[in-house]
Design a protein around this motif. Structure first.
Motif, PDB file in Angstrom:
ATOM      1  N   UNK A   1      27.661  32.665  46.144  1.00  0.00           N
ATOM      2  CA  UNK A   1      27.255  33.936  46.756  1.00  0.00           C
ATOM      3  C   UNK A   1      28.485  34.858  47.491  1.00  0.00           C
ATOM      4  N   UNK A   2      28.391  35.861  47.409  1.00  0.00           N
ATOM      5  CA  UNK A   2      29.406  36.760  48.206  1.00  0.00           C
ATOM      6  C   UNK A   2      28.613  37.522  49.121  1.00  0.00           C
TER       7      UNK A   2
ATOM      8  N   UNK B   1      28.074  43.726  44.263  1.00  0.00           N
ATOM      9  CA  UNK B   1      29.132  43.632  44.936  1.00  0.00           C
ATOM     10  C   UNK B   1      30.175  42.614  44.119  1.00  0.00           C
ATOM     11  N   UNK B   2      31.258  42.774  43.678  1.00  0.00           N
ATOM     12  CA  UNK B   2      32.138  41.983  43.309  1.00  0.00           C
ATOM     13  C   UNK B   2      33.064  41.646  44.387  1.00  0.00           C
ATOM     14  N   UNK B   3      33.883  40.583  44.360  1.00  0.00           N
ATOM     15  CA  UNK B   3      34.909  40.317  45.303  1.00  0.00           C
ATOM     16  C   UNK B   3      35.874  41.426  45.783  1.00  0.00           C
ATOM     17  N   UNK B   4      36.360  42.064  44.862  1.00  0.00           N
ATOM     18  CA  UNK B   4      37.277  43.475  45.047  1.00  0.00           C
ATOM     19  C   UNK B   4      36.353  44.403  45.853  1.00  0.00           C
ATOM     20  N   UNK B   5      35.304  44.693  45.545  1.00  0.00           N
ATOM     21  CA  UNK B   5      34.520  45.798  45.946  1.00  0.00           C
ATOM     22  C   UNK B   5      34.259  45.480  47.462  1.00  0.00           C
ATOM     23  N   UNK B   6      34.045  44.005  47.644  1.00  0.00           N
ATOM     24  CA  UNK B   6      33.463  43.647  48.906  1.00  0.00           C
ATOM     25  C   UNK B   6      34.680  43.855  49.807  1.00  0.00           C
ATOM     26  N   UNK B   7      35.730  43.401  49.492  1.00  0.00           N
ATOM     27  CA  UNK B   7      36.829  43.499  50.164  1.00  0.00           C
ATOM     28  C   UNK B   7      37.652  44.875  50.523  1.00  0.00           C
ATOM     29  N   UNK B   8      37.367  45.792  49.413  1.00  0.00           N
ATOM     30  CA  UNK B   8      37.487  47.214  49.818  1.00  0.00           C
ATOM     31  C   UNK B   8      36.552  48.022  50.836  1.00  0.00           C
ATOM     32  N   UNK B   9      35.430  47.406  50.726  1.00  0.00           N
ATOM     33  CA  UNK B   9      34.050  47.978  51.605  1.00  0.00           C
ATOM     34  C   UNK B   9      34.365  47.707  53.178  1.00  0.00           C
ATOM     35  N   UNK B  10      34.646  46.547  53.573  1.00  0.00           N
ATOM     36  CA  UNK B  10      34.650  46.077  54.906  1.00  0.00           C
ATOM     37  C   UNK B  10      35.323  47.066  55.797  1.00  0.00           C
ATOM     38  N   UNK B  11      34.822  46.900  57.113  1.00  0.00           N
ATOM     39  CA  UNK B  11      35.552  47.547  58.107  1.00  0.00           C
ATOM     40  C   UNK B  11      36.165  46.456  59.113  1.00  0.00           C
ATOM     41  N   UNK B  12      37.025  46.795  60.103  1.00  0.00           N
ATOM     42  CA  UNK B  12      37.758  46.106  60.928  1.00  0.00           C
ATOM     43  C   UNK B  12      36.552  44.951  61.491  1.00  0.00           C
TER      44      UNK B  12
ATOM     45  N   UNK C   1      44.682  42.885  44.816  1.00  0.00           N
ATOM     46  CA  UNK C   1      44.308  41.847  43.611  1.00  0.00           C
ATOM     47  C   UNK C   1      44.912  40.203  43.783  1.00  0.00           C
ATOM     48  N   UNK C   2      46.080  40.184  44.279  1.00  0.00           N
ATOM     49  CA  UNK C   2      46.628  38.771  44.221  1.00  0.00           C
ATOM     50  C   UNK C   2      45.791  38.250  45.343  1.00  0.00           C
ATOM     51  N   UNK C   3      45.358  38.518  46.378  1.00  0.00           N
ATOM     52  CA  UNK C   3      44.585  37.976  47.397  1.00  0.00           C
ATOM     53  C   UNK C   3      43.260  37.704  46.786  1.00  0.00           C
ATOM     54  N   UNK C   4      42.720  38.559  46.053  1.00  0.00           N
ATOM     55  CA  UNK C   4      41.309  38.343  45.401  1.00  0.00           C
ATOM     56  C   UNK C   4      41.429  37.332  44.230  1.00  0.00           C
ATOM     57  N   UNK C   5      42.354  37.412  43.738  1.00  0.00           N
ATOM     58  CA  UNK C   5      42.527  36.301  42.688  1.00  0.00           C
ATOM     59  C   UNK C   5      42.483  35.038  43.344  1.00  0.00           C
ATOM     60  N   UNK C   6      43.335  34.636  44.478  1.00  0.00           N
ATOM     61  CA  UNK C   6      43.511  33.502  45.142  1.00  0.00           C
ATOM     62  C   UNK C   6      42.164  33.117  45.836  1.00  0.00           C
ATOM     63  N   UNK C   7      41.243  34.095  46.299  1.00  0.00           N
ATOM     64  CA  UNK C   7      39.931  33.840  46.963  1.00  0.00           C
ATOM     65  C   UNK C   7      39.018  33.364  45.823  1.00  0.00           C
ATOM     66  N   UNK C   8      39.057  33.989  44.653  1.00  0.00           N
ATOM     67  CA  UNK C   8      38.281  33.785  43.582  1.00  0.00           C
ATOM     68  C   UNK C   8      38.480  32.319  43.117  1.00  0.00           C
ATOM     69  N   UNK C   9      39.916  32.040  42.907  1.00  0.00           N
ATOM     70  CA  UNK C   9      40.453  30.518  42.408  1.00  0.00           C
ATOM     71  C   UNK C   9      39.504  29.661  43.557  1.00  0.00           C
ATOM     72  N   UNK C  10      39.796  29.829  44.934  1.00  0.00           N
ATOM     73  CA  UNK C  10      39.490  28.979  45.866  1.00  0.00           C
ATOM     74  C   UNK C  10      37.855  28.656  45.730  1.00  0.00           C
ATOM     75  N   UNK C  11      36.893  29.732  45.478  1.00  0.00           N
ATOM     76  CA  UNK C  11      35.489  29.864  45.660  1.00  0.00           C
ATOM     77  C   UNK C  11      35.312  28.883  44.255  1.00  0.00           C
ATOM     78  N   UNK C  12      35.755  29.178  43.026  1.00  0.00           N
ATOM     79  CA  UNK C  12      35.387  28.538  42.059  1.00  0.00           C
ATOM     80  C   UNK C  12      35.735  27.057  42.158  1.00  0.00           C
TER      81      UNK C  12
END
Length: 611
Positions: free
Chosen positions: A583-584, A562-573, A364-375
């Motif tokens: 866009x995400x 896909x929200x930012x958190x859902x996208x981060x949870x979904x991806x693989x290596x 969540x802390x990383x997602x908040x940072x990314x969302x803030x930068x995106x905005x």
């Protein structure tokens, strides 16, 4: 003046009503004028805080009760922002521990209380939301006593006052059902139970910076607690840097807090919380002290981060279309700026100049940072979150979390099965006979990556999930990764309804018709374990033939948002999340299908090693 100051922090688990209580305290203290237009949760000033209904940044305010000034620090309730809580506790002389009268103590309640007891801060217990239909204040109070005993509280700390509140209506009771109609019992208890600051205004100056703010007119503002001495405007002082160097500077302006406003002051004495201008280059944890006779304070100690994620420059074919800041220099400058105010974050350089490893407390802390930068207009790509691994005495250690899952009784089996695959061990299960069960697990931090979305799906959105870092444990071996593959676009173009209609039976779509796509972009989740290259731009061929069955009606299943958190949870290596202001998108690290390694071999290997 010191005797008439009280410094308190309001600490609690997320969503137990801290900011709502501060709202009520501000309104009833007479800080606002009668005709002032007030929004709900006035302390949550950040857009993201308002949208999500959570506090992200610790904030200061102050109210006056009779002749006493009460400095209040509103803290975040989510464990990912624990660094904010640790700093806030350094500024105060007591805490208001808020607990939901229905939910009882949860992991973050334990975490913040542990920190407060270790700092020997006297607590006031506030049981909030007593108006809930399922409130059980007596049972929750017993649970709080058990928690204090479990945390080795002293006898003095166990002798705490208890209040019952409804923060939304602004009422506090000493006993449930008494005649109180406002928060006066709360104000009286704070003044009576929280000790005044212990500093001496005649001693050598000692001030510690616990937060930073920025003003367009005054530059950087240091928010700090005066522990000893008196600071006057225009004085030459020394800043004790974290490196041990004493740097001379002149204080240009001083401010004290009053409600949501800052009042200019000529001098501040020991015990008060202040904002100081004219301290360029100062960092959180540094001290302001006497230049001729320096006596710096110990720097702040913050718990180490447990999660890491790679931030890199956007290299997709659509790079630079939507964002204002797209270069590695912009990205590095923004991350360096974040370090100034976010002490629980770390940034490491990688081999490549366009990639940075960011270490934090949680997803969540990383997602908040990314969302803030995106905005703010940044474009970037982020990789899959990974845990931080330590080596001690030749052993690999990984972070271990306490996980509490609250769900209906009917889903116990699926929750236990899901967590079993992620190496979770159940240690306790409590049934309150209300149809819901609370289960406590010990689980490696790796097992939490992507867990929230999966459990919410498995329990049809009815589960509540809370976690907290407990310590470090021996590395438990590899863990099964995502068992489904991706539907990957094999060419650039615009998606068509006809192509989506043909592909949607292969899995779940992330994009609908009419969107621009590129080769290597992930457009859906495959129902099988291997990746599938698909042509989502295919158009229906026009012919002169006509028949009753040729023009079937195309029925499209709505794509998964896909929200930012859902996208981060979904991806693989082998995948990235591409983040731009508008866009995400998900994409493969290697866009060219011919150069991309096969995924099913990696999955089979990870499943076999985890079983």
């Amino acid at each position: 003046m010191t005797k008439n100051i009280r410094n308190i922090a309001i600490i609690a688990h997320v969503d137990h009503g801290k900011t709502t209580l501060v709202d009520a305290m501000l309104r009833q203290s007479g800080i606002f004028s009668q005709h002032a237009h007030l929004v709900e949760r006035v302390m949550d000033s950040n857009d993201l805080e308002r949208e999500r209904g959570i506090t992200i940044l610790a904030k200061n305010t102050a109210v006056t009760y009779h002749d006493s000034k009460i400095n209040i620090v509103d803290t975040p309730g989510h464990s990912d922002f624990g660094g904010e809580v640790e700093r806030a506790l350094r500024m105060v002389d007591g805490v208001l521990l808020l607990v939901d009268a229905s939910e009882g103590p949860l992991p973050q309640t334990r975490y913040v209380l542990q920190k407060a007891l270790a700092a020997k801060l006297p607590p006031i217990i506030v049981l909030n939301k007593i108006d809930r239909a399922d409130a059980r204040p007596a049972a929750v109070l017993d649970e709080i006593y058990d928690l204090f005993i479990d945390l080795d509280a002293t006898e003095d700390q166990l002798d705490f006052p208890v209040l019952y509140t409804n923060a939304r209506t602004g009422v506090a009771h000493r006993a449930i059902g008494d005649a109180s109609t406002n928060l006066q019992p709360l104000f009286e208890t704070i003044v009576a139970s929280i000790p005044p600051p212990s500093g001496d205004s005649e001693a050598v100056l000692q001030i510690q910076v616990t937060n930073l703010d920025y003003s367009d007119y005054l530059g950087r503002l240091a928010i700090a607690r005066v522990f000893q001495g008196t600071l006057k405007r225009g004085t030459e002082v020394g800043i004790a840097k974290l490196t041990g160097v004493i740097q001379a500077t002149k204080i240009t302006k001083l401010f004290t807090f009053r409600g949501l406003e800052r009042d200019e002051a000529e001098e501040v004495s020991a015990g008060d919380i202040v904002a100081i201008a004219g301290v360029e280059g100062i960092q959180i944890g540094e001290s302001i002290t006497d230049l001729a006779n320096p006596a710096p304070l110990e720097p702040l100690l913050i718990d180490e981060p447990t999660l890491t994620m790679v931030f890199t420059v956007n290299t997709s074919p659509f790079a630079g279309r939507e964002g204002q800041y797209v270069t590695s220099r912009d990205l590095r400058a923004r991350l360096d700026r974040e370090l100034l105010t976010n002490v629980s974050l770390r940034i490491e350089d990688m081999g490549a100049t366009d990639s940075f490893r960011v270490l934090a407390r949680g997803e969540l802390q990383l997602a908040i940072l990314i969302e803030t930068m995106r905005r703010e207009g940044y474009e970037l790509m982020v990789g899959k979150p990974e845990i931080v691994v330590r080596t001690e005495n030749g052993k690999r250690l990984e972070p271990l979390e306490v996980l509490i899952v609250d769900c209906p009784e009917t889903f116990i089996g699926i929750v236990m099965e899901t967590l079993g695959h992620r190496r979770g061990e159940m240690v306790k299960m409590v049934n309150h006979h209300s149809g819901r069960v609370r289960m406590e697990f010990r689980i490696p931090s790796r097992g939490l990556i992507g867990l929230r979305g999966q459990l919410l799906t498995d329990t049809r959105g009815t589960s509540l999930i809370h976690s907290m870092l407990e310590g470090w444990t021996e590395y438990a071996g590899d863990m099964a990764s995502r068992l489904t593959g991706a539907l990957v676009c094999d060419r650039a173009g615009v998606s068509t309804a006809y192509a989506v209609w043909g592909i949607q039976e292969r899995g779940e779509m992330f994009v609908g018709p009419g969107l621009e796509v590129y080769e290597g972009m992930i457009v859906g989740e495959n129902s099988r374990e291997d990746d599938m290259n698909v042509n989502i731009t295919k158009e229906k061929k026009q012919t002169n033939m006509r028949s009753s069955s040729a023009d079937e009606a195309i029925r499209l299943v709505p794509p998964r948002e896909l929200t930012l958190e859902k996208a981060i949870e979904f991806i693989s290596d082998d995948e990235f999340v591409e983040v731009t202001p508008k866009s995400i998108r998900l994409r493969k690290k290697v866009l060219d299908a011919k150069k991309r390694p096969k995924r099913w071999q990696e999955i089979r290997a990870s499943v076999e090693s985890a079983s």
